[in-house]
Enzyme design. Structure first.
Site, PDB file in Angstrom:
ATOM      1  CE1 TYR A  42      -3.301   2.919   0.779  1.00 28.34           C
ATOM      2  CE2 TYR A  42      -1.917   3.354   2.701  1.00 28.34           C
ATOM      3  CZ  TYR A  42      -2.939   3.734   1.839  1.00 28.34           C
ATOM      4  OH  TYR A  42      -3.572   4.940   2.024  1.00 28.34           O
TER       5      TYR A  42
HETATM    6  O1  LIG Z   1      -2.262   6.911   7.732  1.00 22.03           O
HETATM    7  C1  LIG Z   1      -2.376   6.224   6.742  1.00 22.03           C
HETATM    8  O2  LIG Z   1      -1.855   6.512   5.702  1.00 22.03           O
HETATM    9  C2  LIG Z   1      -3.129   4.930   6.784  1.00 22.03           C
HETATM   10  O3  LIG Z   1      -4.032   5.010   7.903  1.00 22.03           O
HETATM   11  C3  LIG Z   1      -4.768   3.837   8.108  1.00 22.03           C
HETATM   12  O4  LIG Z   1      -3.890   2.757   8.372  1.00 22.03           O
HETATM   13  P1  LIG Z   1      -3.534   2.407   9.895  1.00 22.03           P
HETATM   14  O5  LIG Z   1      -2.807   3.530  10.554  1.00 22.03           O
HETATM   15  O6  LIG Z   1      -2.880   1.080   9.859  1.00 22.03           O
HETATM   16  O7  LIG Z   1      -4.995   2.378  10.562  1.00 22.03           O
HETATM   17  P2  LIG Z   1      -5.812   1.199  11.213  1.00 22.03           P
HETATM   18  O8  LIG Z   1      -5.962   0.085  10.275  1.00 22.03           O
HETATM   19  O9  LIG Z   1      -7.044   1.790  11.766  1.00 22.03           O
HETATM   20  O10 LIG Z   1      -4.871   0.726  12.400  1.00 22.03           O
HETATM   21  C4  LIG Z   1      -4.569   1.616  13.474  1.00 22.03           C
HETATM   22  C5  LIG Z   1      -3.704   0.941  14.488  1.00 22.03           C
HETATM   23  O11 LIG Z   1      -4.414  -0.145  15.062  1.00 22.03           O
HETATM   24  C6  LIG Z   1      -3.664  -1.336  14.964  1.00 22.03           C
HETATM   25  N1  LIG Z   1      -4.574  -2.469  14.791  1.00 22.03           N
HETATM   26  C7  LIG Z   1      -5.307  -2.582  13.678  1.00 22.03           C
HETATM   27  C8  LIG Z   1      -6.193  -3.601  13.520  1.00 22.03           C
HETATM   28  C9  LIG Z   1      -6.316  -4.561  14.533  1.00 22.03           C
HETATM   29  O12 LIG Z   1      -7.100  -5.515  14.481  1.00 22.03           O
HETATM   30  N2  LIG Z   1      -5.564  -4.394  15.652  1.00 22.03           N
HETATM   31  C10 LIG Z   1      -4.689  -3.391  15.822  1.00 22.03           C
HETATM   32  O13 LIG Z   1      -4.021  -3.286  16.842  1.00 22.03           O
HETATM   33  C11 LIG Z   1      -2.729  -1.143  13.790  1.00 22.03           C
HETATM   34  O14 LIG Z   1      -1.592  -1.960  13.926  1.00 22.03           O
HETATM   35  C12 LIG Z   1      -2.429   0.330  13.895  1.00 22.03           C
HETATM   36  O15 LIG Z   1      -1.394   0.534  14.788  1.00 22.03           O
HETATM   37  C13 LIG Z   1      -5.599   3.515   6.893  1.00 22.03           C
HETATM   38  O16 LIG Z   1      -6.291   2.284   7.109  1.00 22.03           O
HETATM   39  C14 LIG Z   1      -4.763   3.422   5.656  1.00 22.03           C
HETATM   40  O17 LIG Z   1      -5.618   3.248   4.552  1.00 22.03           O
HETATM   41  C15 LIG Z   1      -3.893   4.639   5.506  1.00 22.03           C
HETATM   42  O18 LIG Z   1      -4.664   5.714   5.098  1.00 22.03           O
END
Ligand SMILES: O=C(O)[C@H]1O[C@H](OP(=O)(O)OP(=O)(O)OC[C@H]2O[C@@H](n3ccc(=O)[nH]c3=O)[C@H](O)[C@@H]2O)[C@H](O)[C@@H](O)[C@H]1O
Length: 431
Positions: free
Chosen positions: A242
């Site tokens: 991504y």
């Molecule tokens: O800023 C971005 O550019 C991206 O932001 C977002 O990605 P992330 O920051 O990864 O958000 P998100 O999935 O909500 O996980 C948040 C936290 O929860 C943790 N996480 C997640 C899922 C889970 O089951 N458990 C968990 O601990 C996980 O490890 C993480 O630490 C957008 O989805 C992406 O499309 C993109 O725009």
């Protein structure tokens, strides 16, 4: 004994293979013994093939005709109406990914202040399309038309530019999600690379060329550990496909700026959340599971360190998008030829105060008044980064970007929306 039809058109491939040898030859001898019978059979087969082909082409053209969701005088009129500007100095904006989370909010804000807006969305099923349909209804109710079509459909894009001389494109259509890239890598290439190039090709040929503002991502910082993340930091070590496609987008847009004089602004969004959000994101799926009494999985980093994100509330992101559009500067080219240098900008849009994921869960528990069942596991090698933290000074200088909503306040608004949308019994949230 099998009939001739069974011999020639067996119902299973196995059958076909078994009967291919001598037995088959015997039947052929018997059936095609005379030349006249052979001639009649040949005629029959030719007629059969011809009628099949003409039927097929009828079905194809018919389905194209009946399934076409765009085109025609009436449709063009709707597009023009939606793109109508209702304020002095306003803009007409093509918003891609308009039925998405950020796309819906930005489209509504633009419309509200009197700009013309036409939305485009392919309504794919990466997450529950009924939520996208509900957003579309909201947009329609506010005078925004959402055209159903894919970014890779160059004919549709060219038609939209034929009908409306868009001054700006707000490009938000993308394959989102960091971890899903391991499951379906090609969808990222299809939307974030091929789709982006299709859009840029149409924009570069448009006359006048629009200015483009588009969604990059905080994920481009990848393994960068210098905090807070600044636009000047290195972004050549992505941790997920991504992130790699978003980084590629930044390079690709630079090329179009350089060769064709397109004005380009890339926005690195930092984990955007809020009402009408994306069900695949942690804050959303945690809320659903907590309400349904199901466990939630919380990832933990190296040395048992909590993961943290610079969660950014949607209203702050919308202000950043509108500020970027307002200050984008003009594209210089026309008819595919550059006439001078055009702006090329990249901005962080974050909140500047990272919050640990377990703290996000604490806040949700307080708002939902339900305890979460926490399942804490070591972060799998899935493309996640341990933390994000935005330095927003560039955006602050360029258009006064200043986020004002903390996570506690933003999640309160999200929970209120969630409960009103899905209801307390949360049936629609089950999936
Ligand atoms: O800023 C971005 O550019 C991206 O932001 C977002 O990605 P992330 O920051 O990864 O958000 P998100 O999935 O909500 O996980 C948040 C936290 O929860 C943790 N996480 C997640 C899922 C889970 O089951 N458990 C968990 O601990 C996980 O490890 C993480 O630490 C957008 O989805 C992406 O499309 C993109 O725009």
């Amino acid at each position: 004994m099998p009939s001739l039809e069974e011999e020639l058109f067996p119902s299973t491939p196995g059958k076909f293979k078994i009967d291919r040898g001598h037995g088959m030859n015997r039947h052929f001898h018997r059936c095609f013994a005379s030349t006249s019978t052979m001639f009649l059979w040949a005629l029959f087969l030719i007629a059969l093939t011809a009628s099949y082909l003409s039927f097929q082409s009828f079905v194809d053209s018919g389905s194209r005709y009946f399934s076409a969701s765009w085109g025609g005088i009436q449709w063009e009129k709707q597009v023009r109406n939606s793109a109508q500007i209702h304020r002095p100095g306003g803009m007409s904006v093509l918003v891609t990914g308009a039925a998405g989370f950020v796309g819906t909010h930005v489209s509504l804000a633009l419309k509200k202040r009197g700009d013309g807006v036409v939305g485009l969305d392919n309504f794919n099923n990466y997450y529950d399309p009924s939520l996208k349909r509900a957003r579309k209804s909201l947009l329609n109710g506010n005078g925004v038309l959402v055209v159903e079509g894919d970014l890779n459909d160059a004919k549709l894009l060219a038609k939209l530019f034929d009908v409306v001389a868009f001054t700006h494109v707000m490009h938000l259509a993308a394959q989102a999600g960091v971890r899903y890239a391991m499951e379906n890598p090609n969808s990222y290439v299809h939307s974030n690379i091929a789709g982006l190039v299709t859009l840029l090709e149409v924009c570069k040929s448009a006359n006048p060329q629009p200015s483009i503002v588009w969604a990059s991502s905080s994920s481009v910082y990848g393994l960068n550990d210098k905090v807070p993340f600044s636009e000047a930091d290195r972004t050549d070590r992505p941790a997920s496909l991504y992130a790699a496609t978003k980084k590629a987008g930044e390079e690709i847009t630079h090329t179009y700026n350089h060769i064709y004089g397109l004005s380009i602004t890339g926005l690195r969004f930092f984990t955007v959340y809020g009402p009408w959000g994306r069900p695949d994101m942690a804050y959303f799926s945690f809320t659903r599971n907590i309400l349904q009494g199901k466990p939630i999985t919380i990832y933990r980093g190296k040395y048992r360190a909590d993961l943290a994100r610079d969660f950014t509330y949607i209203d702050d992101i919308v202000k950043g998008c509108l500020g970027s559009l307002d200050t984008s500067g003009k594209s210089t080219g026309s008819g595919g030829k550059k006439k001078g240098n055009a702006p090329f900008r990249i901005f962080n849009l974050g909140n500047t105060s990272p919050v640990k994921v377990p703290e996000l869960v604490n806040i949700l528990e307080r708002h939902l008044k339900v305890k979460a069942k926490r399942n804490i596991v070591d972060m799998p090698g899935n493309g996640d980064v341990p933390f994000t933290h935005a330095n927003i000074s560039y955006a602050q200088r360029a258009f006064g970007y200043k986020p004002t909503t903390d996570l506690q306040t933003g999640l309160k608004k999200f929970v209120k929306w969630y409960l009103s949308y899905y209801g307390y019994n949360n049936r629609k949230g089950l999936q």
